[in-house]
Scaffold this motif. Structure first.
Motif, PDB file in Angstrom:
ATOM      1  N   LEU A 455       0.832  -1.206   0.000  1.00  0.00           N
ATOM      2  CA  LEU A 455       0.000   0.000   0.000  1.00  0.00           C
ATOM      3  C   LEU A 455       0.865   1.254   0.000  1.00  0.00           C
ATOM      4  O   LEU A 455       0.532   2.256  -0.639  1.00  0.00           O
ATOM      5  CB  LEU A 455      -0.934  -0.004   1.210  1.00  0.00           C
ATOM      6  CG  LEU A 455      -2.081  -1.022   1.173  1.00  0.00           C
ATOM      7  CD1 LEU A 455      -2.787  -1.085   2.513  1.00  0.00           C
ATOM      8  CD2 LEU A 455      -3.084  -0.677   0.068  1.00  0.00           C
ATOM      9  N   GLY A 460      -1.438   3.845  -1.315  1.00  0.00           N
ATOM     10  CA  GLY A 460      -2.735   3.510  -0.734  1.00  0.00           C
ATOM     11  C   GLY A 460      -3.728   2.905  -1.694  1.00  0.00           C
ATOM     12  O   GLY A 460      -4.843   2.563  -1.294  1.00  0.00           O
ATOM     13  N   GLY A 487      -5.354   3.210   5.773  1.00  0.00           N
ATOM     14  CA  GLY A 487      -4.678   3.927   4.678  1.00  0.00           C
ATOM     15  C   GLY A 487      -4.928   3.374   3.299  1.00  0.00           C
ATOM     16  O   GLY A 487      -4.278   3.793   2.355  1.00  0.00           O
ATOM     17  N   ALA A 488      -5.877   2.434   3.146  1.00  0.00           N
ATOM     18  CA  ALA A 488      -6.154   1.881   1.812  1.00  0.00           C
ATOM     19  C   ALA A 488      -7.315   2.635   1.188  1.00  0.00           C
ATOM     20  O   ALA A 488      -8.225   3.098   1.863  1.00  0.00           O
ATOM     21  CB  ALA A 488      -6.493   0.402   1.911  1.00  0.00           C
TER      22      ALA A 488
END
Length: 491
Positions: A455, A460, A487-488
């Motif tokens: 990521l 991300g 944070g994705a």
């Protein structure tokens, strides 16, 4: 993510679907007839289209035909009367994703739309080509020969076989061949045939019809259809199962194929570029690769040199990868001292350019100062052992920079880049302490570290991270939830 379009002359059905989808935080846009929807297609497209089949003016079948002609990958769900079997058949013949029979259960309708949404996002992820072909660097004579070959092939649609060791950049060359070909504005689709299980590879290549096998709930386009009018890159072609080699040969010779479970031929206007690190001639002699397919693929052969054959390019590549890695992490690029650069240029790196890139990632994360000396390099390299072609060691559980909550004291003494030794000592410490579920604990840490690092490298972007890791979109989504990773994002 784009909205879901609902086309129905019945305002109550539009309202019910809008409210149900809104509860799932899915955006919608509604139309009272097919003509309004067709006009809207001139300006934008939906993620999924849901349309009634019988409406004043143009029917849902007319709308389906118009949409599929311009947007073949867009999932379309047709709403039909429960008893209207002919309409359902016509829907599937026209390429509908599925159909809803009135009166329908709203929860089942939302579930079906969600499945179509996942298919649409998967298609978008696969078909989205990079905005710019990654740069191929090299001043060495061996690389100049490669550049000249790409130039000579720039206006050709001929099949190309790229050979070379793992990590030499075969996919970059395939992308360059596509970028400079007459098909440059069409899709470039890449598939690593060694990374797909044998029982799934046929469906991945050629697609399948609804009901072709257990779990095939909808028709799915394969990579050949996704690459229509463009280029299909088949990496590690030497590992393709023998029976599928026959099917590939048929496509190359006849320019058509059948989906799994299908009976209607599908035309294939696709340029095939294949690549392998194996000796295909030897595999032919061993009876593992069809000789006729070998000759079909080996029209033009392009051999990529190993990094050992272009060691003069190592300083150029190192500087490029250090800048690239620093940009990804948001830090200042490291600089190599002259002795350190000479040391790297003299190394035999069996992982080739990929290994060198991973090494530069390691240096960016682990080297203590801005100027990197020989003593700052991984101990494996300075002790004369080949460095592993792997992810940067800081991304691994228990390595420096990503301390594990359960690292044993004796494990901390192990060098950070010796992650396998660290893992062994960590496991020994946990087992010696009588801890249970050691496999599950370490596996979760390992998966979490890999996904977080992927990521970070994709800023991300969840779908890109899944592709880089070689796992499915649904798998990475599930893992992110299970492991509590933040944070994705979807795109």
């Amino acid at each position: 993510m784009k909205p879901i379009w609902i086309v129905d002359d019945d305002a109550s059905i539009r309202w019910v679907l809008e409210k149900a989808l809104a509860r799932d935080n899915l955006a919608t846009r509604s139309f009272a007839n097919a003509r309004e929807a067709m006009a809207a297609f001139e300006l934008e497209t939906p993620q999924v289209l849901v349309s009634d089949i019988r409406m004043p003016g143009e029917s849902g079948i007319d709308l389906l035909a118009a949409v599929k002609a311009r947007h073949p990958g867009l999932p379309v769900i047709i709403i039909t009367a429960f008893s209207d079997l002919d309409s359902a058949v016509a829907s599937f013949q026209g390429g509908a994703f599925d159909y809803l029979a009135k009166p329908f259960d709203i929860d089942k309708a939302v579930s079906l739309i969600r499945r179509a949404l996942e298919e649409s996002l998967r298609e978008a992820s696969v078909e989205a080509a990079p905005a710019e072909t990654p740069e191929i660097l090299g001043h060495a004579p061996a690389m100049q020969e490669v550049f000249r070959a790409i130039g000579r092939l720039s206006q050709s649609n001929v099949t190309v076989l790229i050979t070379g060791e793992s990590g030499t950049g075969k996919e970059l060359v395939a992308r360059a061949l596509h970028k400079h070909s007459p098909r440059a504005q069409q899709p470039f689709i890449a598939l690593n045939t060694a990374a797909i299980p044998k029982d799934l590879l046929e469906s991945e290549l050629f697609g399948h019809e609804r009901g072709a096998f257990t779990g095939a709930q909808a028709m799915r386009r394969g990579r050949f259809e996704q690459a229509e009018n463009g280029t299909l890159f088949l990496d590690e072609i030497g590992d393709m199962p023998f029976d599928l080699q026959t099917r590939l040969l048929r496509v190359l010779s006849d320019a058509h194929f059948y989906r799994v479970g299908g009976h209607q031929p599908v035309k294939a206007n696709v340029r095939v570029i294949a690549a392998t690190h194996q000796n295909l001639e030897q595999r032919v002699r061993d009876g593992l690769f069809r000789e006729d397919l070998y000759h079909r693929l080996n029209v033009i052969r392009l051999r990529l040199p190993s990094l050992r054959e272009r060691s003069d390019d190592i300083p150029l590549l190192v500087r490029h990868f250090l800048v690239q890695s620093a940009h990804q992490l948001g830090v200042e690029p490291k600089r190599m001292s002259e002795p350190a650069m000479r040391y790297l240029a003299g190394l035999a790196l069996p992982g080739n350019v990929r290994q060198l890139e991973n090494l530069c990632n390691w240096i960016t994360v682990m080297a203590p100062g801005q100027t990197v000396e020989v003593k700052d390099l991984p101990r494996d390299l300075t002790q004369g052992h080949p460095a592993p072609a792997a992810l940067p060691d800081a991304a691994l559980p228990g390595a420096a920079g990503t301390p594990s909550a359960v690292v044993a004291p004796e494990a901390a003494a192990v060098a950070a880049h010796d992650w396998i030794g660290l893992l062994e000592q960590q496991a020994a410490a946990m087992l010696g302490a009588g801890q249970m579920d050691v496999m599950d604990t370490l596996a979760r840490e390992f998966e979490s570290a890999l996904i977080k690092t992927a990521l970070k490298h994709t800023h991300g972007r969840k779908n890109d991270a899944a592709v880089r890791l070689g796992i499915g979109r649904n798998t990475i989504t599930r893992k992110i939830v299970e492991l509590g990773i933040d944070g994705a994002r979807e795109e």
